[in-house]
Design a protein around this motif. Sequence first.
Motif, PDB file in Angstrom:
ATOM      1  N   VAL A   1      10.264   7.340   6.360  1.00 53.17           N
ATOM      2  CA  VAL A   1       9.849   6.073   6.206  1.00 53.17           C
ATOM      3  C   VAL A   1      10.666   5.655   6.475  1.00 53.17           C
ATOM      4  CG1 VAL A   1       8.008   4.578   5.088  1.00 53.17           C
ATOM      5  CG2 VAL A   1       8.182   6.569   3.955  1.00 53.17           C
ATOM      6  N   ALA A   2      10.040   4.281   8.010  1.00 55.90           N
ATOM      7  CA  ALA A   2      10.887   3.761   9.195  1.00 55.90           C
ATOM      8  C   ALA A   2       9.763   2.677   8.837  1.00 55.90           C
ATOM      9  CB  ALA A   2      11.484   3.731   9.774  1.00 55.90           C
ATOM     10  N   ARG A   3      11.150   1.822   8.383  1.00 50.58           N
ATOM     11  CA  ARG A   3       9.426  -0.132   8.111  1.00 50.58           C
ATOM     12  C   ARG A   3      10.692  -0.898   9.738  1.00 50.58           C
ATOM     13  NH1 ARG A   3      10.016  -4.124   3.282  1.00 50.58           N
ATOM     14  NH2 ARG A   3       8.058  -5.738   4.559  1.00 50.58           N
ATOM     15  N   VAL A   4      10.022  -0.570  10.679  1.00 51.65           N
ATOM     16  CA  VAL A   4       9.483  -0.756  12.228  1.00 51.65           C
ATOM     17  C   VAL A   4       9.412  -2.877  12.634  1.00 51.65           C
ATOM     18  CG1 VAL A   4      10.244   1.251  13.243  1.00 51.65           C
ATOM     19  CG2 VAL A   4       7.829  -0.136  13.335  1.00 51.65           C
ATOM     20  N   ALA A   5       9.202  -3.168  11.237  1.00 50.91           N
ATOM     21  CA  ALA A   5       9.014  -5.004  11.359  1.00 50.91           C
ATOM     22  C   ALA A   5       8.104  -5.103   9.717  1.00 50.91           C
ATOM     23  CB  ALA A   5       8.210  -5.119  12.512  1.00 50.91           C
ATOM     24  N   ASP A   6       8.109  -6.176   9.998  1.00 53.66           N
ATOM     25  CA  ASP A   6       7.701  -6.650   9.116  1.00 53.66           C
ATOM     26  C   ASP A   6       6.738  -5.670   8.405  1.00 53.66           C
ATOM     27  OD1 ASP A   6      10.388  -8.339   8.390  1.00 53.66           O
ATOM     28  OD2 ASP A   6       9.464  -9.797   8.994  1.00 53.66           O
ATOM     29  N   ASP A   7       5.574  -6.540   8.965  1.00 57.97           N
ATOM     30  CA  ASP A   7       4.503  -5.866   8.558  1.00 57.97           C
ATOM     31  C   ASP A   7       4.356  -4.266   8.914  1.00 57.97           C
ATOM     32  OD1 ASP A   7       3.678  -6.423  11.026  1.00 57.97           O
ATOM     33  OD2 ASP A   7       2.440  -7.841   9.937  1.00 57.97           O
TER      34      ASP A   7
ATOM     35  N   SER B   1      11.004   9.822   1.715  1.00 60.49           N
ATOM     36  CA  SER B   1      10.001   9.506   0.258  1.00 60.49           C
ATOM     37  C   SER B   1       9.407  11.070   0.312  1.00 60.49           C
ATOM     38  CB  SER B   1       9.327   8.115   1.346  1.00 60.49           C
ATOM     39  OG  SER B   1       8.198   8.017   0.064  1.00 60.49           O
ATOM     40  N   GLY B   2       8.091  10.918  -0.801  1.00 63.97           N
ATOM     41  CA  GLY B   2       7.722  11.945  -0.675  1.00 63.97           C
ATOM     42  C   GLY B   2       6.150  11.089  -1.895  1.00 63.97           C
ATOM     43  N   TRP B   3       5.413  12.399  -0.774  1.00 69.96           N
ATOM     44  CA  TRP B   3       3.744  11.718  -1.516  1.00 69.96           C
ATOM     45  C   TRP B   3       3.311  13.192  -2.507  1.00 69.96           C
ATOM     46  CZ3 TRP B   3      -1.398  11.595   1.284  1.00 69.96           C
ATOM     47  CH2 TRP B   3      -2.756  11.258   0.384  1.00 69.96           C
TER      48      TRP B   3
ATOM     49  N   PHE C   1       1.229  -1.397  -0.108  1.00 72.02           N
ATOM     50  CA  PHE C   1       0.101   0.230  -0.449  1.00 72.02           C
ATOM     51  C   PHE C   1       0.431   1.615   0.222  1.00 72.02           C
ATOM     52  CE2 PHE C   1      -1.773   3.581   2.390  1.00 72.02           C
ATOM     53  CZ  PHE C   1      -3.163   3.570   1.555  1.00 72.02           C
ATOM     54  N   ILE C   2       1.705   1.264   0.763  1.00 70.32           N
ATOM     55  CA  ILE C   2       2.931   2.525   0.695  1.00 70.32           C
ATOM     56  C   ILE C   2       3.635   2.462  -0.481  1.00 70.32           C
ATOM     57  CG2 ILE C   2       4.426   3.497   2.446  1.00 70.32           C
ATOM     58  CD1 ILE C   2       3.693   1.792   4.646  1.00 70.32           C
TER      59      ILE C   2
ATOM     60  N   VAL D   1       9.194   1.502  -1.679  1.00 75.33           N
ATOM     61  CA  VAL D   1       9.530   0.540   0.146  1.00 75.33           C
ATOM     62  C   VAL D   1       9.339  -0.478   0.257  1.00 75.33           C
ATOM     63  CG1 VAL D   1       7.773   1.326   1.576  1.00 75.33           C
ATOM     64  CG2 VAL D   1       7.527   3.366   0.623  1.00 75.33           C
ATOM     65  N   LEU D   2       8.828  -1.566  -1.139  1.00 76.85           N
ATOM     66  CA  LEU D   2       9.854  -2.686  -0.993  1.00 76.85           C
ATOM     67  C   LEU D   2      10.616  -2.559  -0.639  1.00 76.85           C
ATOM     68  CD1 LEU D   2       6.783  -3.908  -3.755  1.00 76.85           C
ATOM     69  CD2 LEU D   2       7.283  -3.721  -1.106  1.00 76.85           C
ATOM     70  N   SER D   3      11.916  -2.251  -1.265  1.00 78.01           N
ATOM     71  CA  SER D   3      13.262  -2.237  -1.190  1.00 78.01           C
ATOM     72  C   SER D   3      13.848  -2.236   0.752  1.00 78.01           C
ATOM     73  CB  SER D   3      14.075  -1.112  -2.051  1.00 78.01           C
ATOM     74  OG  SER D   3      14.075   0.112  -1.642  1.00 78.01           O
TER      75      SER D   3
END
Length: 261
Positions: free
Chosen positions: A54-60, A39-41, A19-20, A28-30
């Motif tokens: 944007v931080a990925r703090v866990a898998d999901d 990132s930007g919107w 979604f993101i 984001v997938l990388s």
Amino acid sequence: MPSRTTRPITLSGPDAAAFINAQLSSDVLSLGPGRWQWSGWLDPKGRVRALLQVARVADDRFVIVPRGGDGAVLANDLKRFVFRSKVTITLGDTRFVSDGDARDDMQAHEDEHGTLILGEGNASIYIGARDDNDAWLARHVEKGFAWLPDEALDTLLPPALSMEQLNAVSFNKGCFPGQEIAARLHFLGGHKRHLRTVRSDVALASGQALRINGRDAGIVLMHNEMVKTPMSLVVLDDSVVQADTLETEGARLHILSTFAA
């Protein structure tokens, strides 16, 4: 001096990454767990609605940190595009942005108090309850890490914020809002506004229009007033930059650096 504030947005669920990735301009997938990226919107015309970390703090589970703008508005607008995606969007409380110690570049960590720590190599920033250290502001002005005042929202295109240099825009990941305009600027060029650091003989204000000969020639994004000679991060039209010193209405600017698009 109190730090700036932001309202982080958390997205969680099995479809959060997809979604993101479909909404934001970066790949984001990388992004692996424990890492963050710029990132930007963008809006459909390619203008920057929000500049983000944007931080990925866990898998999901992802945490989006808006650098300026209204987090509540961004969260509500994102929810409009969820449709059948299995993703939950939660708006966080107001958090302070404070300076932190050295952390690996692009490392992301969320501690037991809910503070998000984003590494920058020789430093970091904390998104949390602390409001005791604004040293990050000077560093971000010098590096071209913009924080957008309200006056700059929905007005600037990615090249004006040096977003490609920050890896905040990807043209290999598939479609995202504003992609057509962003790609045209990337492949054909022609954008004539650039991000610059300047010193000024008087204090400037974030959101202040920079005027030359009666017309708007740029805008102040960030201003560091904690030094003897004020230093700012601005966007200026290339056409007005004829020398290292620039006379604007009410201020003389000495251009220190120009960031690539």
